[in-house]
Design a protein around this motif. Structure first.
Motif, PDB file in Angstrom:
ATOM      1  N   TYR A  32     -20.065 -11.698 -16.929  1.00 62.02           N
ATOM      2  CA  TYR A  32     -20.971 -11.828 -15.802  1.00 62.02           C
ATOM      3  C   TYR A  32     -22.427 -11.641 -16.360  1.00 62.02           C
ATOM      4  CZ  TYR A  32     -17.263 -11.037 -12.590  1.00 62.02           C
ATOM      5  OH  TYR A  32     -16.171 -11.424 -11.743  1.00 62.02           O
ATOM      6  N   LEU A  33     -23.413 -12.483 -16.207  1.00 68.36           N
ATOM      7  CA  LEU A  33     -24.906 -12.250 -16.703  1.00 68.36           C
ATOM      8  C   LEU A  33     -25.745 -12.254 -15.460  1.00 68.36           C
ATOM      9  CD1 LEU A  33     -23.280 -14.812 -18.532  1.00 68.36           C
ATOM     10  CD2 LEU A  33     -25.326 -14.391 -19.609  1.00 68.36           C
ATOM     11  N   ALA A  34     -26.534 -11.083 -15.783  1.00 63.89           N
ATOM     12  CA  ALA A  34     -27.638 -10.709 -14.783  1.00 63.89           C
ATOM     13  C   ALA A  34     -28.839 -11.382 -15.331  1.00 63.89           C
ATOM     14  CB  ALA A  34     -27.485  -9.476 -14.442  1.00 63.89           C
ATOM     15  N   LYS A  35     -29.625 -12.140 -14.508  1.00 65.84           N
ATOM     16  CA  LYS A  35     -30.970 -12.500 -14.900  1.00 65.84           C
ATOM     17  C   LYS A  35     -30.943 -13.316 -16.367  1.00 65.84           C
ATOM     18  CE  LYS A  35     -35.975 -11.534 -15.206  1.00 65.84           C
ATOM     19  NZ  LYS A  35     -36.355 -11.394 -16.394  1.00 65.84           N
ATOM     20  N   VAL A  36     -30.503 -14.502 -15.839  1.00 68.17           N
ATOM     21  CA  VAL A  36     -30.295 -15.292 -17.513  1.00 68.17           C
ATOM     22  C   VAL A  36     -31.559 -15.566 -18.230  1.00 68.17           C
ATOM     23  CG1 VAL A  36     -29.510 -17.574 -18.385  1.00 68.17           C
ATOM     24  CG2 VAL A  36     -28.059 -16.676 -16.522  1.00 68.17           C
ATOM     25  N   GLU A  37     -31.636 -15.467 -19.345  1.00 66.87           N
ATOM     26  CA  GLU A  37     -32.915 -15.478 -20.035  1.00 66.87           C
ATOM     27  C   GLU A  37     -32.598 -16.680 -21.353  1.00 66.87           C
ATOM     28  OE1 GLU A  37     -35.622 -13.842 -19.717  1.00 66.87           O
ATOM     29  OE2 GLU A  37     -34.913 -12.078 -18.433  1.00 66.87           O
ATOM     30  N   PRO A  38     -33.863 -17.385 -21.557  1.00 66.50           N
ATOM     31  CA  PRO A  38     -33.755 -18.552 -22.490  1.00 66.50           C
ATOM     32  C   PRO A  38     -32.722 -18.014 -23.797  1.00 66.50           C
ATOM     33  CG  PRO A  38     -36.057 -18.229 -21.894  1.00 66.50           C
ATOM     34  CD  PRO A  38     -35.421 -17.024 -21.370  1.00 66.50           C
ATOM     35  N   TRP A  39     -32.857 -16.883 -24.079  1.00 68.74           N
ATOM     36  CA  TRP A  39     -31.937 -16.554 -25.520  1.00 68.74           C
ATOM     37  C   TRP A  39     -30.458 -16.485 -25.060  1.00 68.74           C
ATOM     38  CZ3 TRP A  39     -35.983 -13.698 -23.924  1.00 68.74           C
ATOM     39  CH2 TRP A  39     -35.629 -12.360 -23.262  1.00 68.74           C
ATOM     40  N   ASP A  40     -29.957 -16.693 -23.831  1.00 66.91           N
ATOM     41  CA  ASP A  40     -28.835 -16.350 -23.343  1.00 66.91           C
ATOM     42  C   ASP A  40     -27.923 -18.075 -23.406  1.00 66.91           C
ATOM     43  OD1 ASP A  40     -28.441 -13.927 -22.692  1.00 66.91           O
ATOM     44  OD2 ASP A  40     -29.606 -14.489 -20.740  1.00 66.91           O
ATOM     45  N   VAL A  41     -28.911 -19.086 -23.785  1.00 63.68           N
ATOM     46  CA  VAL A  41     -28.520 -20.462 -23.795  1.00 63.68           C
ATOM     47  C   VAL A  41     -27.440 -20.829 -25.056  1.00 63.68           C
ATOM     48  CG1 VAL A  41     -29.282 -22.893 -23.948  1.00 63.68           C
ATOM     49  CG2 VAL A  41     -30.413 -21.556 -22.423  1.00 63.68           C
ATOM     50  N   GLY A  42     -26.385 -21.154 -24.757  1.00 61.11           N
ATOM     51  CA  GLY A  42     -25.499 -21.558 -25.984  1.00 61.11           C
ATOM     52  C   GLY A  42     -24.174 -21.639 -25.406  1.00 61.11           C
ATOM     53  N   ASN A  43     -23.064 -21.539 -26.417  1.00 66.32           N
ATOM     54  CA  ASN A  43     -21.925 -21.734 -26.112  1.00 66.32           C
ATOM     55  C   ASN A  43     -21.063 -20.581 -26.066  1.00 66.32           C
ATOM     56  OD1 ASN A  43     -21.572 -24.722 -26.138  1.00 66.32           O
ATOM     57  ND2 ASN A  43     -22.284 -24.569 -28.076  1.00 66.32           N
ATOM     58  N   TYR A  44     -20.339 -20.440 -24.965  1.00 62.02           N
ATOM     59  CA  TYR A  44     -19.519 -19.187 -24.688  1.00 62.02           C
ATOM     60  C   TYR A  44     -18.066 -19.661 -24.845  1.00 62.02           C
ATOM     61  CZ  TYR A  44     -23.794 -17.020 -23.195  1.00 62.02           C
ATOM     62  OH  TYR A  44     -24.910 -16.291 -23.234  1.00 62.02           O
ATOM     63  N   THR A  45     -17.348 -18.774 -25.681  1.00 64.82           N
ATOM     64  CA  THR A  45     -15.799 -19.008 -25.519  1.00 64.82           C
ATOM     65  C   THR A  45     -14.964 -17.648 -25.545  1.00 64.82           C
ATOM     66  OG1 THR A  45     -16.214 -20.469 -27.526  1.00 64.82           O
ATOM     67  CG2 THR A  45     -14.016 -19.681 -27.145  1.00 64.82           C
ATOM     68  N   CYS A  46     -13.822 -17.451 -24.541  1.00 61.63           N
ATOM     69  CA  CYS A  46     -13.279 -16.513 -24.185  1.00 61.63           C
ATOM     70  C   CYS A  46     -12.080 -16.352 -25.047  1.00 61.63           C
ATOM     71  CB  CYS A  46     -12.795 -16.667 -22.924  1.00 61.63           C
ATOM     72  SG  CYS A  46     -11.887 -15.115 -22.091  1.00 61.63           S
ATOM     73  N   ALA A  47     -11.963 -15.372 -25.805  1.00 63.89           N
ATOM     74  CA  ALA A  47     -10.700 -14.951 -26.412  1.00 63.89           C
ATOM     75  C   ALA A  47      -9.680 -13.694 -25.632  1.00 63.89           C
ATOM     76  CB  ALA A  47     -11.070 -14.569 -28.005  1.00 63.89           C
ATOM     77  N   VAL A  48      -8.765 -14.153 -25.425  1.00 62.26           N
ATOM     78  CA  VAL A  48      -7.593 -13.102 -24.999  1.00 62.26           C
ATOM     79  C   VAL A  48      -6.774 -12.755 -25.995  1.00 62.26           C
ATOM     80  CG1 VAL A  48      -5.915 -12.877 -23.147  1.00 62.26           C
ATOM     81  CG2 VAL A  48      -7.927 -14.461 -22.707  1.00 62.26           C
ATOM     82  N   SER A  49      -6.652 -11.369 -25.886  1.00 62.14           N
ATOM     83  CA  SER A  49      -5.699 -10.604 -27.140  1.00 62.14           C
ATOM     84  C   SER A  49      -4.597  -9.867 -26.411  1.00 62.14           C
ATOM     85  CB  SER A  49      -6.483  -9.549 -27.838  1.00 62.14           C
ATOM     86  OG  SER A  49      -7.556 -10.358 -28.660  1.00 62.14           O
ATOM     87  N   SER A  50      -3.295 -10.152 -26.901  1.00 69.15           N
ATOM     88  CA  SER A  50      -2.194  -9.359 -26.463  1.00 69.15           C
ATOM     89  C   SER A  50      -1.897  -8.312 -27.601  1.00 69.15           C
ATOM     90  CB  SER A  50      -0.909 -10.257 -25.829  1.00 69.15           C
ATOM     91  OG  SER A  50       0.111  -9.439 -25.687  1.00 69.15           O
ATOM     92  N   ALA A  51      -1.848  -7.073 -27.285  1.00 67.35           N
ATOM     93  CA  ALA A  51      -1.444  -5.981 -28.154  1.00 67.35           C
ATOM     94  C   ALA A  51       0.318  -6.281 -28.320  1.00 67.35           C
ATOM     95  CB  ALA A  51      -1.823  -4.589 -27.834  1.00 67.35           C
ATOM     96  N   GLN A  52       0.892  -6.313 -27.071  1.00 65.99           N
ATOM     97  CA  GLN A  52       2.217  -6.316 -27.343  1.00 65.99           C
ATOM     98  C   GLN A  52       2.560  -7.605 -28.209  1.00 65.99           C
ATOM     99  OE1 GLN A  52       3.977  -6.615 -23.525  1.00 65.99           O
ATOM    100  NE2 GLN A  52       6.116  -6.244 -24.291  1.00 65.99           N
ATOM    101  N   ALA A  53       2.143  -8.827 -27.942  1.00 60.55           N
ATOM    102  CA  ALA A  53       2.409  -9.971 -28.604  1.00 60.55           C
ATOM    103  C   ALA A  53       1.862 -10.205 -30.042  1.00 60.55           C
ATOM    104  CB  ALA A  53       2.056 -11.367 -27.831  1.00 60.55           C
ATOM    105  N   ARG A  54       0.798  -9.299 -30.062  1.00 56.13           N
ATOM    106  CA  ARG A  54      -0.126  -9.265 -31.400  1.00 56.13           C
ATOM    107  C   ARG A  54      -0.766 -10.830 -31.542  1.00 56.13           C
ATOM    108  NH1 ARG A  54       4.188  -5.874 -35.591  1.00 56.13           N
ATOM    109  NH2 ARG A  54       3.921  -3.855 -34.187  1.00 56.13           N
TER     110      ARG A  54
END
Length: 104
Positions: A32-54
């Motif tokens: 969640y981003l509140a009040k997007v600013e010019p420096w927020d422009v770019g590429n976002y990638t989500c990484a999901v980690s599982s401690a159980q599956a390592r």
């Protein structure tokens, strides 16, 4: 259970500890981003980690751009709640409930 979510911005891990404008839901993984600013422009990638599956899995990058026309969407004020009607917890344990206020 045992999943954690991290967001990468332009190939750098987002450090959201001290950031009051951005928040990652550890329940849904949403960023969640509140009040997007010019420096927020770019590429976002989500990484999901599982401690159980390592294991860590990366999603596809999502580009954030600013609208050139300066038009913003109008939103009615509302509270966004995404947790079950009933939440069970053992005595002495921690529970995280996430609530977001939206609007313009």
């Amino acid at each position: 259970p045992g999943l954690s979510y991290t967001w990468i911005f332009n190939n750098n891990t987002l450090d959201l500890q001290e950031d009051s404008r951005r928040f990652v839901s550890q329940a849904t993984g949403n960023l969640y981003l509140a009040k997007v600013e010019p420096w927020d422009v770019g590429n976002y990638t989500c990484a999901v980690s599982s401690a159980q599956a390592r294991r860590r899995v990366w999603g596809p990058p999502t580009a954030l751009t600013l609208r050139g026309d300066g038009v913003m969407g109008e939103y009615e004020p509302k509270i966004e709640v995404r947790f079950p009607e009933t939440t069970h917890a053992a005595k002495g344990s921690s529970v995280r409930l996430e609530c977001f206020a939206l609007g313009k």
